[in-house]
Write a protein that holds these residues in place. Structure first.
Motif, PDB file in Angstrom:
ATOM      1  N   UNK A 157       0.721  -0.861   0.323  1.00 31.59           N
ATOM      2  CA  UNK A 157      -0.189   0.088  -0.597  1.00 31.59           C
ATOM      3  C   UNK A 157       1.140   1.222  -0.273  1.00 31.59           C
ATOM      4  N   UNK A 158       1.443   1.501   0.607  1.00 32.45           N
ATOM      5  CA  UNK A 158       2.966   2.639   0.775  1.00 32.45           C
ATOM      6  C   UNK A 158       3.442   2.461  -0.595  1.00 32.45           C
ATOM      7  N   UNK A 159       3.486   2.098  -1.211  1.00 31.47           N
ATOM      8  CA  UNK A 159       4.944   2.114  -2.870  1.00 31.47           C
ATOM      9  C   UNK A 159       3.694   2.476  -3.546  1.00 31.47           C
ATOM     10  N   UNK A 160       2.254   1.827  -3.799  1.00 31.14           N
ATOM     11  CA  UNK A 160       1.289   2.254  -4.091  1.00 31.14           C
ATOM     12  C   UNK A 160       0.934   3.434  -4.110  1.00 31.14           C
ATOM     13  N   UNK A 161       0.352   3.794  -2.982  1.00 30.73           N
ATOM     14  CA  UNK A 161       0.355   5.582  -2.730  1.00 30.73           C
ATOM     15  C   UNK A 161       1.653   6.445  -3.200  1.00 30.73           C
ATOM     16  N   UNK A 162       2.416   5.807  -2.506  1.00 26.97           N
ATOM     17  CA  UNK A 162       3.514   7.117  -2.736  1.00 26.97           C
ATOM     18  C   UNK A 162       4.193   7.296  -3.715  1.00 26.97           C
ATOM     19  N   UNK A 163       4.901   6.341  -4.638  1.00 26.81           N
ATOM     20  CA  UNK A 163       5.328   5.872  -6.174  1.00 26.81           C
ATOM     21  C   UNK A 163       4.518   5.637  -7.125  1.00 26.81           C
ATOM     22  N   UNK A 164       3.853   4.075  -7.163  1.00 21.91           N
ATOM     23  CA  UNK A 164       2.666   3.771  -8.491  1.00 21.91           C
ATOM     24  C   UNK A 164       2.037   5.456  -9.008  1.00 21.91           C
ATOM     25  N   UNK A 165       1.267   5.662  -7.581  1.00 23.97           N
ATOM     26  CA  UNK A 165       0.365   6.870  -8.240  1.00 23.97           C
ATOM     27  C   UNK A 165       0.908   8.406  -9.010  1.00 23.97           C
ATOM     28  N   UNK A 166       1.752   7.891  -8.339  1.00 17.42           N
ATOM     29  CA  UNK A 166       2.963   9.310  -8.498  1.00 17.42           C
ATOM     30  C   UNK A 166       3.366   8.970 -10.173  1.00 17.42           C
ATOM     31  N   UNK A 167       2.892   8.508 -10.688  1.00 16.71           N
ATOM     32  CA  UNK A 167       4.150   7.530 -12.029  1.00 16.71           C
ATOM     33  C   UNK A 167       3.144   8.193 -13.222  1.00 16.71           C
ATOM     34  N   UNK A 168       4.145   9.183 -14.423  1.00 11.06           N
ATOM     35  CA  UNK A 168       2.745   9.483 -15.447  1.00 11.06           C
ATOM     36  C   UNK A 168       2.210   8.951 -15.530  1.00 11.06           C
ATOM     37  N   UNK A 169       0.546   8.987 -16.565  1.00 14.40           N
ATOM     38  CA  UNK A 169       0.316   7.459 -17.267  1.00 14.40           C
ATOM     39  C   UNK A 169       0.179   6.444 -15.714  1.00 14.40           C
ATOM     40  N   UNK A 171      -2.646   4.972 -13.788  1.00 12.40           N
ATOM     41  CA  UNK A 171      -3.555   5.295 -13.032  1.00 12.40           C
ATOM     42  C   UNK A 171      -4.442   4.181 -12.673  1.00 12.40           C
ATOM     43  N   UNK A 172      -3.923   4.643 -11.347  1.00  7.00           N
ATOM     44  CA  UNK A 172      -4.295   3.373  -9.546  1.00  7.00           C
ATOM     45  C   UNK A 172      -5.645   3.396  -9.337  1.00  7.00           C
ATOM     46  N   UNK A 173      -7.246   2.235  -9.508  1.00 11.29           N
ATOM     47  CA  UNK A 173      -8.156   2.167  -8.519  1.00 11.29           C
ATOM     48  C   UNK A 173      -8.004   1.140  -8.044  1.00 11.29           C
ATOM     49  N   UNK A 174      -8.388   1.626  -6.677  1.00 10.87           N
ATOM     50  CA  UNK A 174      -8.213   0.646  -5.526  1.00 10.87           C
ATOM     51  C   UNK A 174      -9.242   0.685  -4.939  1.00 10.87           C
ATOM     52  N   UNK A 175      -9.703  -0.478  -4.270  1.00 11.00           N
ATOM     53  CA  UNK A 175     -11.210  -1.226  -4.353  1.00 11.00           C
ATOM     54  C   UNK A 175     -10.875  -1.990  -2.934  1.00 11.00           C
ATOM     55  N   UNK A 176     -12.016  -2.136  -1.930  1.00 11.98           N
ATOM     56  CA  UNK A 176     -12.066  -3.200  -0.932  1.00 11.98           C
ATOM     57  C   UNK A 176     -13.426  -4.019  -0.493  1.00 11.98           C
ATOM     58  N   UNK A 177     -13.576  -4.933  -0.379  1.00  7.11           N
ATOM     59  CA  UNK A 177     -14.862  -5.728  -0.816  1.00  7.11           C
ATOM     60  C   UNK A 177     -16.240  -4.941   0.068  1.00  7.11           C
ATOM     61  N   UNK A 178     -15.552  -4.063   1.115  1.00  7.91           N
ATOM     62  CA  UNK A 178     -17.015  -3.701   2.068  1.00  7.91           C
ATOM     63  C   UNK A 178     -16.960  -2.299   2.594  1.00  7.91           C
ATOM     64  N   UNK A 179     -17.676  -1.561   2.815  1.00  2.00           N
ATOM     65  CA  UNK A 179     -17.367  -0.617   3.757  1.00  2.00           C
ATOM     66  C   UNK A 179     -16.519  -0.792   5.087  1.00  2.00           C
ATOM     67  N   UNK A 180     -15.786   0.299   5.340  1.00  2.00           N
ATOM     68  CA  UNK A 180     -15.318   0.388   6.312  1.00  2.00           C
ATOM     69  C   UNK A 180     -14.880   1.422   6.906  1.00  2.00           C
TER      70      UNK A 180
END
Length: 275
Positions: A157-169, A171-180
Motif C-alpha cells: 500500500x505504501x509503494x502504491x500510494x507514494x510511487x505508483x500513483x505518482x508515476x506519469x500515465x 491510473x491506479x484504482x483501488x477497491x475493498x470488498x466492504x465499507x469500513x
C-alpha cells in the motif's frame, strides 16, 4: 533450463517488511551481498528451509533492481510460517529462476497495459509493474485495478500510494470488498469494478488473484469485448518441483513449470476439461 536453477543457493534475508496481518516482504541477497541471479518478470524461485520444506514463490522485485530480490509471502503453511517467524540475518536456500516470464520486451512493448489483481495476487504483478515504471519509455498508458478484503489487506500500500500513483500515465484504482471506517475509496469486488471502469479495448491485460476473481474478471472482460489473446495470467501456485520432474503440475500435455507459469488465456483454453 539453466543448470544453476537446479541447485539451491544460500540466500541471506536482509530486511523484512510487514505488508498486511498475514503478508510480509522479504529482501534477500547472497552471502556476498549481491543479487543471487537474474530473472524475467513473472519467474519464480523455490525457497528451501532444511528440515521444514520448500515453497514456490513469485519473485516480486523487478529485474531492473540490481541490488537484491524480494518475495512477498502470505503465511499459509509450514514453510511460510517459518519465514514469517524469521529475522534479518537468517539464511535460506533459494533455487531459481524457474518457469517462463511475462513477454515484457515483446508482446507488451509499446502497448497500453491493464493490470487486474486481487489480494496477494498483486505480488507476481508488482515485478512487472515496477519493470514498466523503470522502462517507462517502452510502454503506453498503465491502468491498475487492485482490490482486497479490507484496507489493511492491500499489499504494498505504501509503494502504491507514494510511487505508483505518482508515476506519469499511471491510473491506479483501488477497491475493498466492504465499507469500513477511514476508507473513502471505491467499495466493491474487483470484477464489478473492472466493468464499471470500462477500460479501452486496445489494452493488454495482465491478471492475477483468487480463482473466483479471475473467473468473473475474465467473463466481464469478454462482455466488454476483450479477447482471450489480450489477457495473460500466471499459475505459479500450481508449480511443485519447478523443473518438470514430479508431474504434479501437468495438465494434458502441458507442464505449468516448463510451459508456464505465465500463460495467455487462449493457451489455457486449449487445455483439457479436467483443468
Amino acid at each position: 533450463m539453466n543448470a544453476e536453477a537446479l541447485i539451491p543457493q544460500i540466500g541471506v534475508i536482509t530486511d523484512i517488511r510487514e505488508e498486511t496481518p498475514d503478508v510480509k516482504t522479504f529482501r534477500v541477497v547472497g552471502r556476498d551481498g549481491k543479487k543471487l541471479f537474474e530473472h524475467i518478470p513473472g519467474q519464480c524461485a523455490m525457497l528451501v528451509v532444511p528440515g521444514v520444506g520448500d515453497s514456490m514463490i513469485s519473485i516480486t522485485s523487478s529485474p531492473t533492481n540490481e541490488a537484491y530480490q524480494e518475495f512477498s509471502i502470505k503465511r499459509c503453511g509450514a514453510v511460510t510460517t517459518w519465514l514469517h517467524n524469521a529475522e534479518p540475518g537468517q539464511e535460506i536456500g533459494i533455487r531459481g529462476p524457474l518457469g517462463n516470464g511475462f513477454p515484457v520486451d515483446s508482446d507488451f512493448k509499446g502497448k497500453d497495459l491493464l493490470f487486474i489483481a486481487g489480494g496477494i495476487g498483486l505480488a507476481p504483478l508488482r515485478c512487472v509493474i515496477d519493470y514498466v515504471r523503470d522502462k517507462r519509455e517502452n510502454y503506453g498508458k498503465v491502468q491498475i485495478v487492485y482490490g482486497s478484503r479490507s484496507k489493511e489487506d492491500l499489499v504494498q500500500y505504501k509503494e502504491i500510494t507514494e510511487q505508483w500513483m505518482k508515476t506519469p500515465d499511471f491510473d491506479v484504482c483501488l477497491t475493498i470488498d466492504r465499507e469500513e471506517a477511514g476508507w473513502d475509496g471505491h467499495v466493491g469486488f474487483v470484477p464489478n469494478y473492472v466493468k464499471e471502469l470500462n477500460p479501452d479495448l486496445n489494452k493488454t491485460v495482465i491478471m492475477c488473484g483468487p480463482p473466483v476473481m479471475i473467473h468473473f474478471s475474465l467473463a466481464g472482460l469478454k462482455e466488454l469485448g476483450f479477447k482471450d489473446t489480450q489477457v495473460y495470467t500466471t499459475m505459479e501456485m500450481r508449480m511443485k518441483c519447478g523443473i518438470g520432474k514430479c508431474g504434479r503440475c501437468n495438465i494434458g500435455d502441458k507442464y505449468v513449470c516448463k510451459d508456464g507459469p505465465v500463460f495467455r488465456f487462449d493457451e489455457l483454453g486449449e487445455l483439457p476439461p479436467e483443468y
